[in-house]
Design an enzyme around this catalytic site. Structure first.
Site, PDB file in Angstrom:
ATOM      1  N   HIS A  46      -2.984   1.343   8.861  1.00  0.00           N
ATOM      2  CA  HIS A  46      -1.646   1.926   8.850  1.00  0.00           C
ATOM      3  C   HIS A  46      -1.387   2.712  10.133  1.00  0.00           C
ATOM      4  CE1 HIS A  46      -2.419   1.258   4.544  1.00  0.00           C
ATOM      5  NE2 HIS A  46      -1.117   1.158   4.423  1.00  0.00           N
ATOM      6  N   ASP A  86       0.231  -8.385   5.353  1.00  0.00           N
ATOM      7  CA  ASP A  86       0.300  -6.983   4.972  1.00  0.00           C
ATOM      8  C   ASP A  86       1.575  -6.423   5.621  1.00  0.00           C
ATOM      9  OD1 ASP A  86      -0.355  -4.538   3.892  1.00  0.00           O
ATOM     10  OD2 ASP A  86      -2.377  -4.473   4.725  1.00  0.00           O
TER      11      ASP A  86
END
Length: 591
Positions: free
Chosen positions: A225, A298
């Site tokens: 992230h 993702d």
């Protein structure tokens, strides 16, 4: 093309109409849904591209004229996206919001969510199971199946079709800040059995399963992230370790695989993330593993992707690498525009676009969305959070408890009689109630509990107050909920708390319970009693309290290794089979 477009509109209008044709028998005749070929023929290039885009939608309540909902409405009306990933909200808010959007959408929306440890992960009031590493601690595939079943039943009740789970990663790096208890464990064969059972639990109850994060996110020390993790292992390790659960999940019928924003230079030949690598998504996943389902990225707004490539270019590169569904682009409009331009310029072929759209439309057909795309609100309370799944979550929490150490017999002493103790609880800001259920159950069953809460931002004054509480109690329990949090970058206790635990343990009987990461023992390696409860769910706090009271046995085993200096191996666990549940009161004599 225009004639085909009109036929498609007519067909869908008939399919969504409230009235039904009646046959000679007097029974309603259901209209045939349009074929995949006719739907494809009726879509422009831009509309086909939009079918692959899946933006993020909050599940919380919003009025129809709320600005945030108007954005989502435009995604459906003008951009004509093919799906939505829904985030946290109440069952009724999620279902009502999705129903509105489904009715507006030209084609049914494919709705996904992360329901890793049950629908409670996103649906407030739905069943919250322990994190799935708790299933690794029981080693029972039936537990994995039950979580999949519950997620499917409760998720479908509110309009969710695809679960972005199970996590097929092997958590073979204790420093991994983002996987940790989201994984079943680190042994490839054991994890494979549990992945397969979870997949079957979902599919048997009408929800699609997703294996993530391909080709493996377990052996990383960075959070994708934030940045791009790099795994230097070659194909030999992947083949015998990371890929084993993915193969097993594919064999069990998983319909979707999610890519990882991780670099595998020894496998892909470059330093880019697997999400943007044809060597990973096409060569390895489709050709070597023979996966024929849907590949989803993702989230494309994550730091490992968007900071380097931007929203539009990241979307195009992911598609060219082999992705079908393009999840959470930073800007859905830019993603659609960039992809449409890539097809127009010949950078992306129309044939490849049609293949991806066909896969997406086919799973919509298999899910029955061409006939029924909305959900009845009046059935939600009969399904979501029902007692049978709550009971299953409570039972799993008890059987997953894993005792790693009790060298001074502190836990056994607590189980033998009611005590006075200090409970020092710690968690991040997202868990304001850590230790509440634990303290409540202990008090209601005769223990005297002095509770004190520490936070990540707690300073010297707070720690001085904690020491005052500790000084008054003969026995101490430290309860921490340290869990993977996206963009946090680490998963550990504050050093000041680790020092407090160590100092307290050296002076009086102390129990350290972790409701999250199992690796915290390395920060307080001399602590004499260490109990793993795996999750901050209320079921896990209740189970831990019953273990301290002696009302439940302890039977779990480590699904991961605890590295030196602790050095406990996979399968280790101190079993306490006895249970001292108070006997039932004698029957009342009948007059």
């Amino acid at each position: 093309m225009m004639r085909a477009h009109k036929l498609l509109v007519v067909a869908l209008a008939v399919g969504c109409a409230g009235g039904q044709a009646v046959g000679r028998s007097g029974r309603p005749v259901l209209p045939m849904p349009p074929s995949i070929d006719s739907m494809l023929a009726g879509l422009s290039v831009r509309q086909k591209v939009a079918q692959l885009v899946m933006p993020r939608l909050p599940g919380s309540y919003s009025a129809l004229d709320d600005s945030a909902f108007l954005v989502a409405q435009r995604w459906v009306d003008s951009l004509e996206v093919g799906g939505i990933i829904i985030f946290a909200g109440s069952p009724f808010d999620i279902a009502a919001k999705l129903n509105v959007l489904q009715r507006r959408s030209r084609l049914p929306l494919l709705v996904s969510a992360d329901l890793e440890w049950g629908a409670g992960m996103r649906v407030v009031g739905a069943t919250t199971f322990p994190q799935i590493m708790a299933v690794g601690a029981t080693g029972d595939p039936r537990d994995a199946y039950t979580i999949g079943e519950a997620a499917a039943v409760e998720g479908r009740a509110v309009g969710i079709h695809v679960n972005f789970a199970p996590d097929a990663d092997l958590n073979n790096n204790p420093l991994n800040p983002i996987i940790n208890t989201r994984s079943f464990g680190e042994d490839p064969r054991a994890v494979s059995k549990l992945v397969q059972a979870y997949v079957r639990g979902l599919r048997d109850h009408g929800m699609l399963a997703t294996l993530k994060h391909f080709p493996g996110h377990g052996d990383t020390q960075a959070d994708s992230h934030i940045g791009l993790p790099v795994i230097t292992a070659g194909y030999a390790q992947l083949d015998t370790q990371e890929l084993v659960p993915f193969r097993a999940g594919i064999d069990a019928g998983a319909d979707v695989v999610m890519s990882a924003h991780i670099a595998f230079p020894a496998v892909t030949g470059d330093s880019g993330p697997a999400t943007l690598s044809a060597a990973a998504l096409t060569g390895l996943l489709r050709d070597s593993l023979r996966f024929h389902g849907v590949v989803v990225t993702d989230a494309l707004d994550m730091g490992a992707i968007v900071t380097k490539y931007g929203s539009g270019e990241a979307t195009v590169r992911a598609f060219l690498a082999g992705a079908d569904l393009l999840l959470i682009p930073a800007d859905p409009d830019s993603a659609v525009n960039a992809m449409t331009a890539a097809v127009a310029s010949g950078r992306a072929s129309r044939e490849r676009l049609d293949a991806s759209v066909r896969r997406v439309l086919e799973i919509k057909r298999r899910l029955g969305l061409l006939e029924h795309r909305t959900v009845p609100l009046d059935s939600i309370m009969r399904v979501v959070g029902a007692k049978r799944y709550q009971d299953a979550a409570n039972d799993l929490a008890v059987r997953a408890l894993t005792l790693v150490r009790d060298t001074a017999g502190t836990l056994r002493a607590l189980r033998a009689k009611r005590s006075r103790l200090a409970l020092i609880a710690y968690s991040d800001e997202g868990n304001a109630t850590v230790g509440f259920t634990l303290a409540d159950v202990l008090r209601r069953n005769g223990d005297t509990v002095d509770y004190f809460r520490l936070w990540p931002m707690s300073g010297p004054a707070s720690y001085d107050s904690a020491r005052s509480v500790l000084a008054r109690a003969p026995t101490v329990v430290f309860a921490s909920n340290v869990k993977p949090i996206s963009s946090r970058g680490n998963i550990a206790l504050p050093d000041s708390l680790a020092r407090l635990i160590t100092a307290t343990d050296s002076g009086k009987p102390t129990v350290m319970i972790t409701f999250g990461s199992p690796y915290l023992l390395n920060q307080a390696p001399t602590v004499k009693t260490y109990l793993l409860a795996w999750s901050g769910a209320r079921a896990c706090e209740r189970a831990a309290a019953r273990a301290l009271l002696g009302y439940s046995p302890i039977s779990g085993h480590l699904p991961i290794r605890l590295p030196p200096p602790s050095a406990y191996g996979v399968g280790f666990g101190i079993v306490i089979p006895d249970s001292t549940v108070p006997p039932l009161p004698p029957p009342v004599a009948q007059p």
